[in-house]
Design an enzyme around this catalytic site. Structure first.
Site, PDB file in Angstrom:
ATOM      1  N   HIS A   1      -3.343   7.319  11.381  1.00  0.00           N
ATOM      2  CA  HIS A   1      -3.700   6.081  12.096  1.00  0.00           C
ATOM      3  C   HIS A   1      -3.728   6.283  13.611  1.00  0.00           C
ATOM      4  CE1 HIS A   1      -3.558   3.862   8.407  1.00  0.00           C
ATOM      5  NE2 HIS A   1      -2.277   4.125   8.197  1.00  0.00           N
TER       6      HIS A   1
ATOM      7  N   ASP B   1      -4.986   9.274   1.504  1.00  0.00           N
ATOM      8  CA  ASP B   1      -3.922   8.279   1.660  1.00  0.00           C
ATOM      9  C   ASP B   1      -4.443   6.912   1.213  1.00  0.00           C
ATOM     10  OD1 ASP B   1      -1.185   7.954   3.537  1.00  0.00           O
ATOM     11  OD2 ASP B   1      -2.417   6.129   3.473  1.00  0.00           O
TER      12      ASP B   1
ATOM     13  N   HIS C   1      -4.147   4.213   2.738  1.00  0.00           N
ATOM     14  CA  HIS C   1      -4.659   3.483   3.901  1.00  0.00           C
ATOM     15  C   HIS C   1      -5.773   4.273   4.585  1.00  0.00           C
ATOM     16  CE1 HIS C   1      -0.328   2.376   3.411  1.00  0.00           C
ATOM     17  NE2 HIS C   1      -0.820   1.164   3.540  1.00  0.00           N
TER      18      HIS C   1
ATOM     19  N   ASP D   1       0.846   7.672  -1.196  1.00  0.00           N
ATOM     20  CA  ASP D   1       1.120   6.249  -1.433  1.00  0.00           C
ATOM     21  C   ASP D   1       0.104   5.623  -2.393  1.00  0.00           C
ATOM     22  OD1 ASP D   1      -0.819   6.553   0.534  1.00  0.00           O
ATOM     23  OD2 ASP D   1       0.253   5.396   2.061  1.00  0.00           O
TER      24      ASP D   1
HETATM   25  C1  OKP Z   1       0.981   4.497   7.120  1.00  0.00           C
HETATM   26  B1  OKP Z   1       0.298   5.543   6.238  1.00  0.00           B
HETATM   27  C2  OKP Z   1       4.885  -2.713   6.370  1.00  0.00           C
HETATM   28  C3  OKP Z   1       3.496  -3.100   6.734  1.00  0.00           C
HETATM   29  C4  OKP Z   1       2.580  -1.942   6.592  1.00  0.00           C
HETATM   30  C5  OKP Z   1       1.348  -0.355   7.900  1.00  0.00           C
HETATM   31  C6  OKP Z   1       1.349   0.715   6.884  1.00  0.00           C
HETATM   32  C7  OKP Z   1       1.198   2.059   7.524  1.00  0.00           C
HETATM   33  C8  OKP Z   1       0.991   3.126   6.511  1.00  0.00           C
HETATM   34  N1  OKP Z   1       5.771  -3.129   7.387  1.00  0.00           N
HETATM   35  N2  OKP Z   1       2.457  -1.236   7.831  1.00  0.00           N
HETATM   36  O1  OKP Z   1      -1.091   5.369   6.119  1.00  0.00           O
HETATM   37  O2  OKP Z   1       0.869   5.662   4.930  1.00  0.00           O
HETATM   38 ZN    ZN Z   2      -0.756   5.242   3.812  1.00  0.00          ZN
END
Ligand code: OKP
Ligand code: ZN
Length: 345
Positions: free
Chosen positions: A162, A198, A200, A287
């Site tokens: 990110h 991932d 996300h 994830d």
């Molecule tokens: C990072 B990676 C939880 C809300 C989610 C953003 C997720 C970041 C994921 N407090 N916050 O891509 O696994």
């Molecule tokens: Zn992620």
């Protein structure tokens, strides 16, 4: 497979983040890396300490002002009040749209907002040391590939995908996958591909390479209409300028079944093979696991073996960079399954 591992990653250890308006314990913890280290060692993989200094290369991925801020952020936070040692800084204001982002404010929290996309990237005393160690690992991994390794695993945290050229976000500070891809270009690879699996969307990686044709970015992820990072990762983002056609997003609805996820992986692999990269960087978020506490895909642990097998069939020297994965106690098994799948073919 050689596993680049530095104990410095443990130095990033914020205590809490915000979730649905509440302070909750961080999902992204040092224990995650410990589970991965134990599982990889138990299956006979060799831990190697990163030997390279990524300082010069970092400046080709991130803006100097951002790096300077990140490197000194904790010191600046303490300078405001020694009692801040027990507190975590969070941004509370951002220069969106018609506000100016070309003037760096003096106020620390305002600068933190300038360099953040969200309030979801808690800083701690050791954030810079940990993220920098991840960048060093990425450079070392590129060198090991150049020396003939078929696969190398970067056991790095916090994650990186990110993080953009001048922005932190989503637990990420330095974009380790982008550092690996840049180091591979420097090692003489003409075409490098990044495959981000991932849950996300890797908005940072996409943005860093969006106008380049020498680094193809392909991503499978939860549809940003409902999933973080929300403001990037749609299917119509195809690259721009010289990079037009060299970005491929495959957003999938939350809850996507395993079979459909692997169908999308086939689409991703077909694009990768048409590009014919001399090296591949895999942003390995785990994830997508059914048991992940903050994500909604359905992969089982055995599916990660299948992922590893499929990636090996691409027949590209491959750097794996650990990204997300928050079912910590199963993270080691899932990571080791990818590596074993990759090596069993
Ligand atoms: C990072 B990676 C939880 C809300 C989610 C953003 C997720 C970041 C994921 N407090 N916050 O891509 O696994
Ligand atoms: Zn992620």
């Amino acid at each position: 497979m050689q596993v680049l591992y530095s104990a410095s990653q443990q130095a990033h250890a914020p205590a809490f983040e915000f979730f649905r308006g509440e302070r909750v314990p961080c999902f992204e913890t040092p224990a995650r890396a410990e589970f991965v280290r134990q599982a990889l060692q138990a299956r006979g993989h060799e831990l190697v300490a990163p030997q390279d200094d990524s300082s010069a290369l970092l400046l080709r991925v991130h803006h100097p002002g951002y790096l300077a801020f990140l490197q000194s952020a904790w010191k600046q936070w303490l300078a405001l009040d020694p009692a801040n040692a027990e507190r975590q800084p969070f941004p509370s204001v951002w220069p969106v749209r018609n506000l100016r982002s070309d003037v760096e404010p003096d106020n620390f929290i305002a600068r933190l907002g300038l360099y953040s996309m969200d309030n979801g990237s808690p800083l701690s005393a050791g954030t810079w040391v940990a993220a920098k160690a991840g960048a060093d690992a990425a450079v070392s991994a590129a060198r090991l590939l150049a020396q003939g390794a078929r696969g190398v695993f970067c056991l790095t945290r916090p994650p990186g995908h990110h993080a953009g050229a001048d922005v932190m976000g989503g637990y990420c500070f330095i974009n380790h996958a982008a550092v690996a891809a840049t180091a591979l270009r420097e090692c003489g690879c003409q075409r490098v591909a990044v495959l981000d699996v991932d849950y996300h969307h890797g908005n940072g990686t996409q943005s860093i390479f969006y106008e380049r044709a020498d680094v193809l970015v392909v991503s499978l992820h939860g549809d940003p209409r409902t999933e973080y990072p929300f403001y990037l990762g749609h299917a119509d983002e195809c690259g721009a300028g010289a990079g037009l056609g060299f970005n491929l997003n495959l957003p999938l609805p939350a809850g996507t079944p395993v079979a459909a996820w692997f169908d999308a992986l086939e689409t991703a692999c077909a694009r990768l093979q048409r590009f014919s990269p001399e090296a591949l960087v895999v942003s390995l978020g785990l994830d997508t696991f059914a048991g992940d506490p903050i994500c909604s895909f359905k992969l089982q642990s055995s599916d990660f073996v299948r992922l590893g097998v499929r990636l090996r069939r691409l027949q590209r020297p491959t750097v794996f960079v650990l990204e997300g994965g928050y079912a910590a106690s199963e993270l080691g098994t899932n990571a080791a399954n990818v590596v074993d799948g990759f090596e069993q073919v």
